[in-house]
Design a protein around this motif. Structure first.
Motif, short mmCIF file in Angstrom:
data_model
loop_
_atom_site.label_atom_id
_atom_site.label_comp_id
_atom_site.label_asym_id
_atom_site.label_seq_id
_atom_site.Cartn_x
_atom_site.Cartn_y
_atom_site.Cartn_z
N ILE B 182 90.37 32.91 47.99
CA ILE B 182 90.36 34.32 48.36
C ILE B 182 88.97 34.93 48.08
CG2 ILE B 182 91.34 36.60 47.77
CD1 ILE B 182 94.06 34.98 47.46
N LEU B 183 88.36 34.46 47.01
CA LEU B 183 87.02 34.96 46.68
C LEU B 183 85.98 34.57 47.73
CD1 LEU B 183 86.92 34.30 42.82
CD2 LEU B 183 87.09 36.51 43.98
N GLU B 184 86.28 33.58 48.53
CA GLU B 184 85.32 33.13 49.55
C GLU B 184 85.51 33.83 50.88
OE1 GLU B 184 82.86 31.33 48.89
OE2 GLU B 184 83.41 30.25 47.06
N LYS B 185 86.33 34.86 50.92
CA LYS B 185 86.71 35.42 52.24
C LYS B 185 85.52 35.98 53.03
CE LYS B 185 88.71 39.85 50.63
NZ LYS B 185 87.43 40.37 50.25
N ASP B 186 84.45 36.39 52.36
CA ASP B 186 83.30 36.94 53.09
C ASP B 186 82.21 35.90 53.36
OD1 ASP B 186 84.51 39.43 53.09
OD2 ASP B 186 83.73 39.88 51.08
N PHE B 187 82.55 34.65 53.20
CA PHE B 187 81.52 33.61 53.32
C PHE B 187 80.78 33.64 54.67
CE2 PHE B 187 80.66 28.93 54.24
CZ PHE B 187 79.48 28.90 53.52
N PHE B 188 81.50 33.91 55.76
CA PHE B 188 80.84 33.92 57.08
C PHE B 188 79.90 35.12 57.24
CE2 PHE B 188 83.36 31.03 60.20
CZ PHE B 188 83.25 29.98 59.30
N GLU B 189 80.04 36.12 56.35
CA GLU B 189 79.14 37.27 56.41
C GLU B 189 77.86 37.03 55.61
OE1 GLU B 189 79.86 39.51 58.57
OE2 GLU B 189 81.71 38.34 58.88
N ASP B 190 77.81 35.91 54.91
CA ASP B 190 76.62 35.58 54.12
C ASP B 190 75.43 35.43 55.07
OD1 ASP B 190 74.68 34.44 52.53
OD2 ASP B 190 76.07 33.09 51.49
N SER B 191 74.39 36.25 54.85
CA SER B 191 73.25 36.23 55.78
C SER B 191 72.53 34.87 55.74
CB SER B 191 72.27 37.35 55.45
OG SER B 191 71.82 37.18 54.12
N ALA B 192 72.75 34.12 54.68
CA ALA B 192 72.11 32.80 54.58
C ALA B 192 72.55 31.88 55.72
CB ALA B 192 72.43 32.17 53.23
N ILE B 193 73.75 32.11 56.26
CA ILE B 193 74.21 31.28 57.39
C ILE B 193 73.28 31.48 58.59
CG2 ILE B 193 76.08 31.00 59.10
CD1 ILE B 193 78.10 31.31 56.92
#
Lengths: 98, 254
Positions: B182-193
């Motif tokens: 659940i803590l990873e839910k914003d992973f796709f918003e990480d600008s590093a991607i």
């Protein structure tokens, strides 16, 4: 490493395979089963793929380069793997020894 | 059984074609294990590459661990594996949850990863993708194993059912995996991607629930290409030959 050089009979190979299966899935499960050359790996012995990886490793450790069991399994499609029985493995090992 | 000690845990690995000069590391998905690649995709890649497969913590034959299922910890484990095997640079591929680990790895350690292949990685913000964690129940498990398990298409017998049930129970009720996901839910918003420099191949199934995640990643990553194949989320099981060859072509291309 107990790599062998002598040729095993069909019965000896069968007993060796039974020993490997017992080591992989555990004695308590094997006791309830009647393992025969007709036993299928997935349906009768209920081995999943990670257990088949362990089983392949045991064959490799025992027979060394003499038998490419993993390569042989890899050449099969899923339906062939599902239908794989102990007798087919015994025949394959027998062939590789001759 | 090849077991390494990595970050104080026993990790089960398998290697193919160890003498090849270049290495591909493949990461499996949640509730699965390295056998998802071992007999199918890995031998295709091993015709040209050294291939390393490993079981994630609490999966396959690796040690059970109560915590550390967030992408940071999972990539610490993968970094530890590369260090232990003295691999300085590798090609990396990951399937499903393993695809997220692979992406995170390329973000954190770009110099270690030559190229990246992401197969069917879900968007962790998608409730449906995370839903299996919350809707877990015995009935659900039976349905999941029958229809979605990615290790075999055989309907499971009693021993396998119980073995898998024990794994689900352990992962869901004893470890931190739910909270960590659940803590990873914003992973796709990480600008590093968006800043990834490597060539990235995205492989997704035409009827998969995760296809939109693949398209989303394709828009974010500048050097990416997406290949959509017939099938659903289980494409490595449904089309192992095709997936193996797509990966081989991608990793071989100069």
């Amino acid at each position: 490493m107990d790599t062998i050089t002598t040729k095993l009979s069909r019965e000896e190979i069968f007993n060796l395979m039974k020993k490997f299966i017992t080591e992989v899935i555990g004695e308590e499960f094997v006791e309830e089963m009647d393992i025969t050359p007709e036993s299928s790996f997935t349906k009768d012995l209920e081995m999943d793929s990670i257990e088949i990886v362990s089983f392949s490793e045991k064959i490799k450790a025992h027979f060394g380069d003499q038998i490419d069991f993993t390569g042989w399994l890899s050449s099969m499609d899923l339906d062939q793997l599902i239908n794989l029985n102990l007798g087919m493995i015994i025949s394959y090992i027998e062939e590789c020894q001759s | 059984m090849p077991i390494l000690n990595i970050n104080h845990q026993s990790v089960h690995i398998q290697e193919l074609n160890q003498n090849a000069p270049e290495t591909i590391v493949l990461v499996h998905g949640m509730f699965s294990n390295l056998s998802v690649y071992y007999f199918s995709v890995a031998p295709i890649l091993a015709t040209h590459f050294h291939v390393v497969l490993y079981d994630l913590k609490s999966h396959g034959m690796s040690e059970k661990t109560l915590s550390g299922y967030d992408l940071e910890s999972m990539t610490d484990d993968l970094k530890g594996l590369l260090d232990t095997l003295k691999l300085k640079q590798v090609y990396l591929g990951g399937y499903s949850f393993g695809g997220l680990i692979a992406l995170k790895m390329a973000i954190r350690f770009p110099n270690l990863i030559k190229k990246l292949a992401v197969i069917e990685a879900p968007d962790p913000s998608d409730e449906k993708a995370r839903g299996i964690i919350e809707e877990y129940s015995r009935e659900f498990l039976e349905n999941y194993i029958e229809n979605f398990t990615d290790t075999t298409k055989v309907k499971m017998g009693k021993r396998q059912m119980e073995k898998n049930h024990r794994m689900y129970e352990y992962l869901f009720h004893q470890t931190s995996i739910k909270d960590d996901m659940i803590l990873e839910k914003d992973f796709f918003e990480d600008s590093a991607i968006n800043q990834l420099d490597q060539d990235v191949l995205l492989l997704y199934g035409l009827t998969s629930n995760c296809l939109d995640a693949g398209k989303n990643l394709n828009q974010k990553i500048k050097n990416s290409s997406i290949q959509i194949v017939d099938g659903d989320h289980n494409i490595p099981i449904q089309e192992p030959q095709l997936i193996g060859e797509a990966l081989l072509n991608f990793f071989q291309r100069k």
